[in-house]
Design a protein around this motif. Structure first.
Motif, PDB file in Angstrom:
ATOM      1  N   GLN A   1      43.852  32.185 -13.186  1.00 21.77           N
ATOM      2  CA  GLN A   1      44.084  30.649 -13.230  1.00 21.77           C
ATOM      3  C   GLN A   1      44.708  30.346 -11.801  1.00 21.77           C
ATOM      4  O   GLN A   1      44.736  29.335 -11.303  1.00 21.77           O
ATOM      5  N   ARG A   2      45.693  31.482 -11.390  1.00 25.62           N
ATOM      6  CA  ARG A   2      46.164  31.169 -10.159  1.00 25.62           C
ATOM      7  C   ARG A   2      45.144  31.218  -8.850  1.00 25.62           C
ATOM      8  O   ARG A   2      45.213  30.513  -7.964  1.00 25.62           O
ATOM      9  N   ILE A   3      44.144  32.010  -9.043  1.00 23.90           N
ATOM     10  CA  ILE A   3      43.107  32.044  -7.937  1.00 23.90           C
ATOM     11  C   ILE A   3      42.391  30.920  -8.049  1.00 23.90           C
ATOM     12  O   ILE A   3      41.894  30.204  -6.886  1.00 23.90           O
ATOM     13  N   ILE A   4      41.989  30.287  -9.252  1.00 25.18           N
ATOM     14  CA  ILE A   4      41.253  29.143  -9.485  1.00 25.18           C
ATOM     15  C   ILE A   4      41.923  27.849  -8.929  1.00 25.18           C
ATOM     16  O   ILE A   4      41.526  26.971  -8.258  1.00 25.18           O
ATOM     17  N   GLN A   5      43.423  28.114  -8.946  1.00 32.09           N
ATOM     18  CA  GLN A   5      44.220  26.919  -8.511  1.00 32.09           C
ATOM     19  C   GLN A   5      44.102  26.822  -6.751  1.00 32.09           C
ATOM     20  O   GLN A   5      44.207  25.936  -6.300  1.00 32.09           O
ATOM     21  N   ALA A   6      44.332  27.957  -6.544  1.00 38.22           N
ATOM     22  CA  ALA A   6      44.261  28.288  -4.839  1.00 38.22           C
ATOM     23  C   ALA A   6      42.859  27.746  -4.341  1.00 38.22           C
ATOM     24  O   ALA A   6      42.940  27.218  -3.445  1.00 38.22           O
ATOM     25  N   ALA A   7      41.826  28.114  -5.029  1.00 37.66           N
ATOM     26  CA  ALA A   7      40.536  27.830  -4.687  1.00 37.66           C
ATOM     27  C   ALA A   7      40.542  26.311  -4.562  1.00 37.66           C
ATOM     28  O   ALA A   7      39.873  25.722  -3.765  1.00 37.66           O
ATOM     29  N   ARG A   8      40.852  25.580  -5.500  1.00 37.78           N
ATOM     30  CA  ARG A   8      40.821  24.060  -5.583  1.00 37.78           C
ATOM     31  C   ARG A   8      41.627  23.425  -4.443  1.00 37.78           C
ATOM     32  O   ARG A   8      41.115  22.818  -3.755  1.00 37.78           O
TER      33      ARG A   8
ATOM     34  N   PRO B   1      30.747  26.609  -6.959  1.00 38.56           N
ATOM     35  CA  PRO B   1      30.124  27.923  -6.686  1.00 38.56           C
ATOM     36  C   PRO B   1      30.752  28.738  -5.890  1.00 38.56           C
ATOM     37  O   PRO B   1      30.640  30.037  -5.996  1.00 38.56           O
ATOM     38  N   GLN B   2      31.551  28.318  -4.887  1.00 36.25           N
ATOM     39  CA  GLN B   2      32.396  29.001  -4.034  1.00 36.25           C
ATOM     40  C   GLN B   2      33.486  29.788  -4.728  1.00 36.25           C
ATOM     41  O   GLN B   2      33.806  30.931  -4.726  1.00 36.25           O
ATOM     42  N   THR B   3      34.017  29.104  -5.854  1.00 39.38           N
ATOM     43  CA  THR B   3      35.048  29.682  -6.608  1.00 39.38           C
ATOM     44  C   THR B   3      34.681  30.738  -7.447  1.00 39.38           C
ATOM     45  O   THR B   3      35.384  31.814  -7.588  1.00 39.38           O
ATOM     46  N   ALA B   4      33.580  30.405  -8.240  1.00 34.48           N
ATOM     47  CA  ALA B   4      32.680  31.496  -8.831  1.00 34.48           C
ATOM     48  C   ALA B   4      32.397  32.853  -7.925  1.00 34.48           C
ATOM     49  O   ALA B   4      32.648  33.953  -8.537  1.00 34.48           O
ATOM     50  N   TYR B   5      32.026  32.732  -6.726  1.00 42.85           N
ATOM     51  CA  TYR B   5      31.778  33.669  -5.771  1.00 42.85           C
ATOM     52  C   TYR B   5      33.147  34.502  -5.654  1.00 42.85           C
ATOM     53  O   TYR B   5      33.095  35.610  -5.664  1.00 42.85           O
ATOM     54  N   VAL B   6      34.464  33.959  -5.385  1.00 41.71           N
ATOM     55  CA  VAL B   6      35.427  34.590  -5.137  1.00 41.71           C
ATOM     56  C   VAL B   6      35.828  35.336  -6.531  1.00 41.71           C
ATOM     57  O   VAL B   6      36.384  36.705  -6.385  1.00 41.71           O
ATOM     58  N   LEU B   7      35.981  34.556  -7.627  1.00 49.38           N
ATOM     59  CA  LEU B   7      36.050  35.555  -8.863  1.00 49.38           C
ATOM     60  C   LEU B   7      35.230  36.518  -9.176  1.00 49.38           C
ATOM     61  O   LEU B   7      35.505  37.752  -9.566  1.00 49.38           O
ATOM     62  N   ALA B   8      33.897  36.353  -9.019  1.00 49.26           N
ATOM     63  CA  ALA B   8      32.879  37.593  -9.036  1.00 49.26           C
ATOM     64  C   ALA B   8      33.260  38.660  -8.398  1.00 49.26           C
ATOM     65  O   ALA B   8      33.222  39.916  -8.503  1.00 49.26           O
TER      66      ALA B   8
END
Length: 40
Positions: A11-18, A25-32
């Motif tokens: 969730q922290r990664i998603i918040q930082a990406a936003r 798609p960029q956030t999905a790439y970061v998570l993958a």
């Protein structure tokens, strides 16, 4: 493969990406990439 997006710091990664203006798609790439690094 189902991925639980509530584990760890996901969730922290998603918040930082936003906050950085990344698209979904960029956030999905970061998570993958993070998942690949953890399980490899």
């Amino acid at each position: 493969m189902a991925v639980n997006l509530t584990l760890g710091h996901t969730q922290r990664i998603i918040q930082a990406a936003r906050a950085a203006g990344l698209s979904t798609p960029q956030t999905a790439y970061v998570l993958a990439t993070a998942l690949w690094e953890v399980v490899s």
